[in-house]
Motif scaffolding. Structure first.
Motif, PDB file in Angstrom:
ATOM      1  N   ASP A 241       0.816  -1.223   0.000  1.00 21.88           N
ATOM      2  CA  ASP A 241       0.000   0.000   0.000  1.00 21.88           C
ATOM      3  C   ASP A 241       0.848   1.271   0.000  1.00 21.88           C
ATOM      4  OD1 ASP A 241      -2.330  -1.465  -0.041  1.00 21.88           O
ATOM      5  OD2 ASP A 241      -2.872  -1.057   2.053  1.00 21.88           O
ATOM      6  N   ASN A 242       2.094   1.184   0.416  1.00 15.54           N
ATOM      7  CA  ASN A 242       2.948   2.364   0.517  1.00 15.54           C
ATOM      8  C   ASN A 242       4.029   2.457  -0.555  1.00 15.54           C
ATOM      9  OD1 ASN A 242       2.282   4.112   2.991  1.00 15.54           O
ATOM     10  ND2 ASN A 242       2.018   1.998   3.698  1.00 15.54           N
ATOM     11  N   LEU A 243       4.074   1.491  -1.461  1.00 19.27           N
ATOM     12  CA  LEU A 243       5.087   1.518  -2.527  1.00 19.27           C
ATOM     13  C   LEU A 243       5.034   2.807  -3.338  1.00 19.27           C
ATOM     14  CD1 LEU A 243       5.301  -2.017  -4.149  1.00 19.27           C
ATOM     15  CD2 LEU A 243       7.153  -0.694  -3.153  1.00 19.27           C
TER      16      LEU A 243
ATOM     17  N   TRP B 213      18.057   7.653   4.589  1.00 14.25           N
ATOM     18  CA  TRP B 213      18.140   7.799   6.043  1.00 14.25           C
ATOM     19  C   TRP B 213      17.437   9.037   6.577  1.00 14.25           C
ATOM     20  CZ3 TRP B 213      19.515   3.175   6.623  1.00 14.25           C
ATOM     21  CH2 TRP B 213      20.554   2.600   5.923  1.00 14.25           C
ATOM     22  N   GLY B 214      17.071   9.995   5.723  1.00 12.61           N
ATOM     23  CA  GLY B 214      16.531  11.258   6.206  1.00 12.61           C
ATOM     24  C   GLY B 214      15.080  11.521   5.870  1.00 12.61           C
ATOM     25  N   THR B 215      14.357  10.491   5.438  1.00 11.89           N
ATOM     26  CA  THR B 215      12.937  10.642   5.110  1.00 11.89           C
ATOM     27  C   THR B 215      12.155   9.492   5.745  1.00 11.89           C
ATOM     28  OG1 THR B 215      12.943   9.293   3.098  1.00 11.89           O
ATOM     29  CG2 THR B 215      13.545  11.647   2.853  1.00 11.89           C
ATOM     30  N   ILE B 216      10.863   9.469   5.501  1.00 15.98           N
ATOM     31  CA  ILE B 216      10.002   8.390   6.010  1.00 15.98           C
ATOM     32  C   ILE B 216      10.436   7.022   5.471  1.00 15.98           C
ATOM     33  CG2 ILE B 216       8.255   8.603   4.204  1.00 15.98           C
ATOM     34  CD1 ILE B 216       6.170   8.150   6.491  1.00 15.98           C
TER      35      ILE B 216
ATOM     36  N   PHE C  53      10.036   2.747   6.994  1.00  9.77           N
ATOM     37  CA  PHE C  53       9.605   1.526   6.303  1.00  9.77           C
ATOM     38  C   PHE C  53      10.749   0.522   6.227  1.00  9.77           C
ATOM     39  CE2 PHE C  53       6.157   4.279   5.293  1.00  9.77           C
ATOM     40  CZ  PHE C  53       5.069   3.421   5.281  1.00  9.77           C
ATOM     41  N   TYR C  54      11.955   1.005   6.022  1.00 10.00           N
ATOM     42  CA  TYR C  54      13.113   0.110   5.981  1.00 10.00           C
ATOM     43  C   TYR C  54      13.295  -0.582   7.333  1.00 10.00           C
ATOM     44  CZ  TYR C  54      17.684  -1.675   4.724  1.00 10.00           C
ATOM     45  OH  TYR C  54      18.732  -2.507   4.454  1.00 10.00           O
TER      46      TYR C  54
END
Length: 164
Positions: A28-30, A86-89, A93-94
């Motif tokens: 759903d978030n791809l 590393w600096g976003t949403i 998820f990762y």
């Protein structure tokens, strides 16, 4: 590396089929995460799938296995890729990857330099990944630790996956 861009391949194997409820949050978030990446300063190119909403590039089965998914992108620099990873949403998820992906024993992420304007193929990227698995980091294929200018991965990096 004025005339070069940074290519990266990230490969994962979903725990189950893409339409299974256990990977629904990921699927759903791809589009949201890929769209964010495409809008980031320094983004150059992304290998695209069919364009069907919510599928990302999940149709590019590796080795005929539909649960293997890949992300292949090109960035202007190490710093711009780091900012996205590393600096976003994306990082959130990762961090949840173990909920959706098998823990792969072999290296599943590789980077390499490409000439400006080059759009690598999945086959090219997989060959780079295999080279790194066989020979370790080199100028031909490498991970974060090989890049002296990469800083964020050390302080903002994700927790290590636990191998069973």
């Amino acid at each position: 590396m004025k005339d070069m861009h940074l290519a990266e391949l990230n490969v994962g194997r979903l725990l189950t089929a893409t339409d299974d409820p256990r990977v629904k949050e990921f699927m759903d978030n791809l589009d949201r995460i890929n769209g964010l990446g495409k809008r980031m300063p320094g983004f150059v190119w992304m290998m695209e799938g069919s364009g069907e909403p919510g599928t990302g590039n999940t149709e590019a089965a590796i080795g005929g296995d539909p649960q293997y998914v890949s992300n292949l992108t090109v960035w202007e620099s190490v710093e711009t890729l780091e900012k996205f990873v590393w600096g976003t949403i994306h990082k959130q998820f990762y961090e949840k990857r173990e909920e959706w992906f098998e823990v792969l024993g072999a290296m599943h992420f590789v980077m390499w330099w490409v000439p400006r304007g080059h759009q690598p193929t999945l086959e090219e990227a997989l060959a780079r990944l295999e080279h790194m698995r066989t020979h370790g980091d080199s100028d031909y294929a490498f991970g974060w630790s090989h890049l002296k200018q990469a800083q964020m991965w050390q302080s903002h990096g994700c927790t290590q996956a636990k191998v069973a």
